[in-house]
Design an enzyme around this catalytic site. Structure first.
Site, short mmCIF file in Angstrom:
data_model
loop_
_atom_site.label_atom_id
_atom_site.label_comp_id
_atom_site.label_asym_id
_atom_site.label_seq_id
_atom_site.Cartn_x
_atom_site.Cartn_y
_atom_site.Cartn_z
N ASN A 165 1.98 -5.14 9.62
CA ASN A 165 2.18 -4.59 8.29
C ASN A 165 2.33 -3.07 8.35
OD1 ASN A 165 2.37 -5.18 5.47
ND2 ASN A 165 0.41 -4.15 5.21
N ASP A 216 24.67 16.81 -29.46
CA ASP A 216 25.30 17.64 -30.46
C ASP A 216 26.78 17.82 -30.09
OD1 ASP A 216 25.65 19.23 -32.63
OD2 ASP A 216 24.63 20.98 -31.82
N ASP A 242 20.08 22.05 -28.00
CA ASP A 242 19.63 23.38 -27.58
C ASP A 242 19.18 24.25 -28.74
OD1 ASP A 242 22.02 23.80 -28.83
OD2 ASP A 242 22.92 25.02 -27.25
N ASN A 269 5.47 -14.34 4.53
CA ASN A 269 4.51 -14.38 5.63
C ASN A 269 3.28 -15.20 5.27
OD1 ASN A 269 6.02 -12.96 7.42
ND2 ASN A 269 4.92 -11.02 7.17
N GLU A 293 0.80 -1.23 0.00
CA GLU A 293 0.00 0.00 0.00
C GLU A 293 0.83 1.28 0.00
OE1 GLU A 293 1.06 -1.48 3.81
OE2 GLU A 293 -0.31 -2.37 2.37
#
Length: 921
Positions: A757, A396, A664, A732, A354
């Site tokens: 948790n 470039d 640029d 778990n 979560e």
């Protein structure tokens, strides 16, 4: 425009007592606001644009309540108050409540809400409170963090905001205009004030001046233009620019984009200049209508979003399989289906990462803050991960590998000998041109010899100019020293100038340009190129003073005078920066419009490994597959057009590479948009900054390499949370399945799982600030959902081995083997489970030995220690009864220490096995 509709609208407005001159504008805005945008812009919008194209300039000025000298400040403020700023709707910040909803709306929060609702309906208020707390904490943390990040990003964007050149009348000029309108005579000459305004401040009726490099800030009607070429690729997809004129030549044209005297928001000025008037702003523009349709459709996920979504649904699929198994197993073995259902819901919560949205956002925002301190502005947070995933950087040459300071090294005749006349001609050309002055022009104008010894500008007057564009790659000015003589002076790229030449100057004589001369010219210029010099040709021709306007057609029958040779020395930081990028697993490719010999010379000087050179003209002959094969063995791409740069980027991306592009200039904008991550600099032209995802305040590859490292740190910390949470939660649940099959009671109550948790998630809130091992920063990082699933299955069951050992400990040693003693059993597993989960943070955050070879950051060390202490305190302290726990005997803790040490040893051993087989990251 539909005249019957307009008449009806005018009558309705007249009944309101509005001034007649506002009728047409308000009528247009009224129907546009109510129109639906389908597959194209509204017909009424097209009709309005066509009508504005056909109207005379005076009619347009009258319709928009404007004047040839521009609006007054009061007029502009009043219009802005009525119409709002010149911003497309999707660019406006969303309301706080909408932002809060978006922070809440993710698969995990929605799932948790359902679980909380079920808990509430089953009168499990504690479960409802814990689950609700998870949802609220996750949502609010993400909301606050994103709000801070967005606020910081907006402040940083203001540093690189785009502007437009606008004419404004001061109050005295406004009074003069009103008096002239009353008396019908011009009282005295006026001089409107030029001002630079943010694009969002423009309103209909503003007089806007355009020049090369500008973004078109709104929909404009052209009043005057000089060699104006506009790129409309953002609207039409056509890469070639189109020329615009003050008048529409074909009155039958009804497609707005084909109108020759209108420019549209979202397009770019490639060359030339113009004076124009704003006819529409914001969502009332052609671009705004298209944007409304685009924003209404679902946006295609970025690579980053796709990766997160794949990982998220992988975890949800695990949950959808494990939760029903827990429900069925406990329901059949215990007989209490209600309790089994509540326990299964708790398992679903335990498997749900979560905090993933908050962790992802926090790590990205933290990365943006760190990069801002290193003079890197992150316009889009997700670009940080792309920074870390980038494996090819296209850049470039000029100003990136080399210094932004080009010096004029030589001025020679066609034989390569010094020649002051060539210098004088180049000076006049650079001095009198009004377009976008590049670094070569600046070098000529700043030449010390010219400033001190020459005073050419006072001896000549300018007649006209033929601006630069990327097709011709040259520009010309026409000057006059004597009234009986005009001289056209042209300078530009060697091949393009030669194409316009028919003669050469040999000493004091003019000779035809023969093949022998061409061969000689190329030998001399090639020699200059091999010395690392950039060569520009200078040509001229005499003209009779019979005209004052000249065009591209006049660039013919020129006489080649000589060359200007420029030196752009490499930056001192380029060599170490390129080496650092190479060590980071990033391949650098140079994409330039410059000469291949000069580029080759510079690349060798900075130590770039050169695999091959490919010319622009050859690229057009390749299919995409052929180009990809050639690009894999090419380092330097020379003499490229903007479209060719974009194509190279797209081809590289289509074959699985994460491509960054650094540029640029005007000609880099399309490639910037096409790349996974567009990188520009604060001194770039407006359109390049607008197209970029990241803007560097310092044009240096070293800064770029720092950004790459920060991007990889950000990704590594995100991946840590996902790996830890996924493997720990899976372990778990696996333990729960084993225990449920053999125990006569639940191995842990739902409230225990939820509290465990929540505490575990809190311990990981500071993961964005954790240290990252150096080896994880040595190569690009990408999302790998398949690898995450393998990691879960490999490491998750390891904790189950020691969970089962804890079950045996509580069952056999401490006699917690009946429903009457289940609280003691559950307390023992609660403490061991939380400590192993907390410990796994340190075990799985690194491939090395934790605490010795790799140490977590102090916030993570402190947080995990605090959570471990809280986990022990809950059953041992006064709140034990509230959480249905009980104090553990002191003899439990030595056993627990042995279990934890065994767990650490086994995980460390298996990390080596996993790394050798699959790789750690």
């Amino acid at each position: 425009m539909n005249l019957s509709f307009l008449k009806q609208r005018l009558l309705a407005l007249a009944n309101k007592g509005l001034p007649a001159r506002q009728f047409r504008r308000l009528a247009f805005l009224d129907f546009l606001r109510g129109s639906a945008v389908g597959e194209k812009v509204p017909d009424r919008l097209s009709a309005y644009l066509v009508e504005m194209s056909r109207a005379t300039p005076d009619a347009v000025l009258g319709d928009l309540e404007s004047h040839q000298d521009g609006l007054s400040q009061a007029q502009a403020d009043a219009k802005r108050e009525e119409l709002g700023p010149n911003e497309i709707a999707h660019e406006k910040p969303m309301p706080w409540w909408e932002h809060l909803w978006l922070c809440y709306r993710n698969p995990f929060n929605l799932l948790l809400t359902v679980l909380a609702l079920i808990s509430y309906l089953t009168s499990d208020m504690k479960g409802t409170t814990v689950i609700g707390t998870m949802v609220v904490v996750s949502t609010l943390l993400r909301f606050v963090q994103e709000k801070r990040s967005n606020t910081a990003a907006e402040k940083l964007k203001e540093m690189v905001s785009n502007t437009a050149t606008v004419l404004r009348r001061d109050p005295a000029q406004t009074a003069a205009v009103e008096a002239e309108q009353f008396f019908g005579v011009r009282l005295h000459p006026r001089n409107p004030r030029k001002t630079e305004l943010p694009i969002k401040m423009l309103v209909p009726g503003d007089i806007v001046l355009l020049s090369a490099g500008d973004m078109v800030p709104a929909d404009l009607r052209i009043f005057g233009a000089k060699d104006l070429f506009i790129s409309q690729s953002a609207l039409t997809g056509e890469s070639l620019p189109v020329e615009k004129f003050p008048q529409q030549s074909d009155a039958s044209v009804t497609n707005p984009l084909e109108l020759e005297n209108l420019c549209f928001m979202g397009s770019t000025v490639i060359s030339g200049s113009a004076i124009s008037i704003v006819i529409s702003t914001a969502n009332q523009t052609y671009f705004g209508a298209l944007a409304e349709r685009v924003t209404a459709a679902d946006q295609e996920p970025t690579q980053f979003q796709s990766g997160v979504n794949k990982v998220s649904w992988l975890l949800i699929r695990f949950m959808s399989i494990m939760t029903p198994l827990v429900l069925l197993l406990n329901g059949f073995t215990k007989g209490d289906w209600v309790e089994a259902a509540l326990f299964a819901l708790s398992i679903a919560v335990g498997l749900t990462p979560e905090m993933l949205p908050m962790i992802v956002t926090s790590t990205l925002a933290k990365g943006a803050v760190v990069l801002s301190r290193k003079k890197v502005i992150v316009k889009r947070l997700e670009a940080i991960q792309n920074f870390g995933a980038m494996d090819i950087l296209c850049t470039d040459k000029t100003g990136t590998l080399t210094q932004d300071r080009i010096v004029l090294e030589r001025h020679t005749d066609i034989f390569g000998q010094p020649d002051d006349q060539v210098l004088e001609m180049a000076y006049l050309n650079s001095y009198y041109q009004t377009g976008l002055k590049n670094l070569l022009d600046v070098a000529v104008l700043d030449h010390a010899e010219l400033r001190q010894e020459l005073n050419l500008a006072h001896n000549f007057r300018k007649v006209d100019e033929i601006p630069f564009d990327f097709v011709r790659r040259r520009m010309s000015v026409v000057v006059s020293e004597r009234e009986d003589h005009h001289e056209l002076i042209c300078k530009g790229a060697l091949e393009e100038v030669l194409a316009a030449c028919t003669h050469v100057r040999n000493g004091g004589q003019t000779e035809p340009l023969s093949l022998e001369w061409l061969e000689n010219i190329r030998q001399i210029t090639t020699k200059l190129n091999l010395e690392g010099l950039r060569v520009m040709a200078v040509a001229s021709k005499d003209l009779p003073p019979t005209r004052s306007v000249y065009g591209v057609a006049d660039e013919a029958d020129l006489t080649l005078m000589g060359y200007m040779a420029f030196l752009d020395p490499p930056k001192e930081t380029t060599r170490p920066a390129l080496q650092a990028l190479k060590n980071s697993g990033i391949e650098v490719k140079v994409l330039t419009g410059d000469n291949e010999l000069v580029t080759l010379k510079v690349c060798k000087e900075v130590g770039l490994d050169i695999k091959g050179v490919l010319m622009g003209h050859a690229i057009d002959e390749f299919s995409d597959e052929q180009l990809m094969e050639a690009a894999a063995n090419t380092t330097i791409f020379a003499k490229l057009s903007p479209a060719q740069k974009e194509r190279i980027v797209r081809v590289l991306r289509s074959h699985g590479h994460v491509v960054g592009f650094m540029g640029d200039g005007i000609n880099d904008a399309t490639a910037l948009r096409a790349a996974d991550i567009g990188i520009s600099v604060d001194s770039a032209v407006d359109i390049a900054k607008e197209a970029a995802d990241i803007i560097l305040l310092e044009k240096s590859l070293m800064v770029l390499e720092e950004g790459v490292i920060e991007g990889r740190k950000t990704f590594a910390n995100m991946l840590k949370y996902i790996k830890m949470t996924a493997s720990s939660n899976f372990g778990n649940v696996f333990s729960v399945l084993v225990a449920s099959a053999f125990l006569p009671f639940l191995p842990m109550l739902p409230i225990h799982l939820l509290v465990q948790n929540l505490l575990y998630d809190i311990s990981q809130i500071v993961i964005p600030f954790d240290n990252v091992d150096e080896e994880l920063l040595s190569k690009p990082q990408k999302w790998n959902a398949e690898g995450l699933g393998r990691f879960m299955i490999f490491f998750g069951p390891l904790s189950s081995i020691f969970d089962i050992a804890t079950f045996a400990l509580m069952w056999f040693i401490f006699a917690a083997n009946s429903p009457e003693h289940q609280t003691l059993f559950q307390s023992g597993w609660f403490v061991e489970g939380l400590l192993t989960q907390t410990l796994v943070v340190h075990m799985l955050r690194t491939r090395k030995i934790p605490f010795i070879q790799s140490r977590a950051s102090w916030p993570l060390l402190v947080m995990t220690a605090v959570i471990a202490a809280v986990g022990i305190f809950l059953p041992m302290g006064p709140m034990a009864n509230y959480f249905k726990l009980q104090a553990l005997p002191l003899g439990y803790f030595p056993w627990m220490l042995l279990i934890l040490l065994g767990y650490m040893g086994l995980v460390q051993l298996m990390k080596g096995v996993y790394d050798r087989r699959y790789g750690w990251q």
